[in-house]
Design a protein around this motif. Structure first.
Motif, PDB file in Angstrom:
ATOM      1  N   ARG A  43       0.369 -33.614 -38.243  1.00 22.78           N
ATOM      2  CA  ARG A  43       0.730 -34.266 -36.975  1.00 22.78           C
ATOM      3  C   ARG A  43      -0.098 -35.517 -36.702  1.00 22.78           C
ATOM      4  NH1 ARG A  43       0.660 -29.868 -32.407  1.00 22.78           N
ATOM      5  NH2 ARG A  43       0.845 -31.767 -31.170  1.00 22.78           N
ATOM      6  N   THR A  83       1.419 -26.110 -35.292  1.00 18.84           N
ATOM      7  CA  THR A  83       0.131 -25.894 -34.632  1.00 18.84           C
ATOM      8  C   THR A  83      -0.933 -25.568 -35.676  1.00 18.84           C
ATOM      9  OG1 THR A  83       1.230 -25.031 -32.652  1.00 18.84           O
ATOM     10  CG2 THR A  83      -1.110 -24.499 -32.943  1.00 18.84           C
ATOM     11  N   TRP A 128      -3.951 -16.049 -33.428  1.00 18.16           N
ATOM     12  CA  TRP A 128      -3.766 -17.433 -33.006  1.00 18.16           C
ATOM     13  C   TRP A 128      -5.065 -18.034 -32.479  1.00 18.16           C
ATOM     14  CZ3 TRP A 128       0.569 -20.651 -33.135  1.00 18.16           C
ATOM     15  CH2 TRP A 128       1.683 -20.086 -33.728  1.00 18.16           C
ATOM     16  N   ILE A 181      -6.203 -21.362 -32.165  1.00 17.52           N
ATOM     17  CA  ILE A 181      -5.678 -22.723 -32.247  1.00 17.52           C
ATOM     18  C   ILE A 181      -6.812 -23.732 -32.408  1.00 17.52           C
ATOM     19  CG2 ILE A 181      -4.418 -24.517 -30.984  1.00 17.52           C
ATOM     20  CD1 ILE A 181      -2.784 -22.287 -29.685  1.00 17.52           C
ATOM     21  N   HIS A 203      -7.736 -27.708 -31.984  1.00 17.85           N
ATOM     22  CA  HIS A 203      -7.308 -28.947 -31.336  1.00 17.85           C
ATOM     23  C   HIS A 203      -7.830 -30.180 -32.058  1.00 17.85           C
ATOM     24  CE1 HIS A 203      -5.717 -26.585 -28.001  1.00 17.85           C
ATOM     25  NE2 HIS A 203      -6.851 -25.898 -28.026  1.00 17.85           N
ATOM     26  N   ASP A 234      -0.957 -24.383 -41.193  1.00 18.52           N
ATOM     27  CA  ASP A 234      -0.033 -25.248 -40.454  1.00 18.52           C
ATOM     28  C   ASP A 234       1.079 -24.325 -39.963  1.00 18.52           C
ATOM     29  OD1 ASP A 234       0.118 -25.191 -43.338  1.00 18.52           O
ATOM     30  OD2 ASP A 234       1.875 -26.479 -43.259  1.00 18.52           O
ATOM     31  N   SER A 257       6.116 -21.901 -34.746  1.00 22.01           N
ATOM     32  CA  SER A 257       6.209 -20.889 -33.694  1.00 22.01           C
ATOM     33  C   SER A 257       6.860 -19.601 -34.171  1.00 22.01           C
ATOM     34  CB  SER A 257       6.988 -21.446 -32.497  1.00 22.01           C
ATOM     35  OG  SER A 257       8.290 -21.859 -32.905  1.00 22.01           O
TER      36      SER A 257
END
Length: 392
Positions: free
Chosen positions: A220, A229, A281, A283, A285, A326, A329
């Motif tokens: 991204r 995500t 999960w 995540i 940032h 990577d 959802s």
């Protein structure tokens, strides 16, 4: 060596194909495309194989009875043929291990979707599997403690892939068929025009008829609107004696518990058994969020609980590593073009279960680059599904 671009100062900047990200899928795509006669440039921000993405850690599981969905099985059948072909070739050259056919045991509650889907996919494609109850598993593998309500799908022809060896082999093979490498080369942008694709990098601009994007976790940064995500995951090696070795017929395994939490592991090598937890999960940032193994208390505790319950003979943690996914959802891949002219193919969102497909995904990328038909129904992996999910 900063980059082969620096060694080849007179190298032309126009290609048939540029590959952005030269890890698992990218290295395979580069080799198969150059072998087919294309002029190929393989680009990576680092020097592959490396530990900045998802492809490090020595080993990955290769299996075909796929609890993630039978849509994957046709690609898996071809992937294993390619792995065996690579293994046979490398045996006569470098001799490094590529694939160990030690068998894979997939286990979980008898009514779990993962197990029922694995059995369904095996039946649909007539895969060689053995469905076993917990009692039978205990007789064969007494080291493994499965609850009475668990079932297992055993694949005797499945096994372990040696991920970094594979990437090294593909890179060496790609050199032999005259693919060019631009490593330690960061990509800033990819733009299309009627004439082709322009890739802007830290080492200048390059042009090609087509591009394949296999950039992984931080894709991204180049295409910010992708539904991907970045998440951090960990895996570790624990002390384990010869009972847990493939020499003692101990298999690689995936085990899902009653809460849907999935774990995977490998036969012990040199008294160390590698194990990881698949989905949680965490995540990321920014790149700084991918801290080393042991930076968080949860890194080791989740694995210890699993080992105590299912593999009580395995000992303490010897070492661990962090990696990144990577993640999409729905946990399924993205294999699609990114532009109306169909000059850029994206292969990403592999969601932590993609390495076993690297060979066939590389072959798919090569077919795209050569305008050849792709012999798989890829509609399941299209970007369009995310728009449809939002509408639903």
């Amino acid at each position: 060596m900063a980059s082969e671009l620096n060694e080849l100062g007179d190298m032309k900047k126009e290609y048939d194909l540029i590959i952005i990200g030269t890890g698992s899928v990218g290295s395979a795509a580069g080799y198969y495309s150059a072998k087919a006669g294309l002029k190929v440039l393989m680009v990576d921000e680092f020097m592959p194989p490396h530990q900045h993405g998802s492809h490090h850690g020595e080993t990955r599981i290769m299996r075909q009875a796929y609890g993630e969905g039978d849509e994957y099985v046709p690609m898996l059948l071809q992937a294993q043929k390619l792995w065996l072909g690579l293994k046979d070739y490398v045996k006569h050259t470098s001799g490094i291990p590529i694939f160990e056919q030690c068998g894979v045991l997939n286990a979980g509650p008898s009514n779990a979707l993962f197990i029922t889907q694995a059995i369904k996919s095996a039946n649909k494609y007539a895969l060689e599997v053995e469905v076993k109850d917990a009692k039978t598993c205990k007789k064969i593998w007494p080291e493994l403690q499965l609850p009475e309500n668990y079932s297992a799908v055993y694949e005797p022809n499945a096994g372990v892939l040696f991920c970094e060896n594979i990437i090294e082999s593909y890179l060496e093979l790609s050199k032999q068929v005259e693919a060019e490498h631009a490593f330690n080369c960061k990509v800033f942008a990819v733009e299309t025009s009627e004439s082709g694709v322009q890739v802007k990098t830290s080492q200048g601009d390059f042009f090609a008829s087509k591009a394949i994007v296999t950039a992984g976790t931080w894709v991204r940064e180049i295409f910010p609107n992708l539904p991907i995500t970045p998440i951090r995951r960990v895996f570790a090696w624990h002390q384990a004696d010869g009972r847990f070795s493939y020499l003692n017929n101990f298999p690689a395994f995936t085990i899902e518990d009653e809460h849907g939490e999935a774990y995977y592991g490998f036969p012990a090598v040199d008294n160390a058994l590698k194990i990881g937890k698949h989905i949680e999960w965490e995540i990321m940032h920014s790149r700084e969020d991918r801290v080393p193994f042991g930076s968080k208390i949860s890194d080791g505790s989740a694995l210890l609980k699993f080992l105590k319950r299912f593999l009580p003979g395995v000992g303490g943690c010897l070492m661990g590593k962090s990696c990144s996914y990577d993640m999409t959802s729905d946990g399924h891949f993205i294999i699609d073009t990114l532009d109306e002219q169909k000059k850029i193919m994206l292969i990403s969102g592999l969601s932590g279960h993609g390495f076993k497909f690297a060979s066939v995904l590389g072959e798919i990328g090569s077919s795209f680059a050569r305008n050849e038909p792709i012999p798989y129904d890829l509609s399941f992996f299209s970007l369009k599904r995310f728009t449809e999910q939002q509408k639903g």
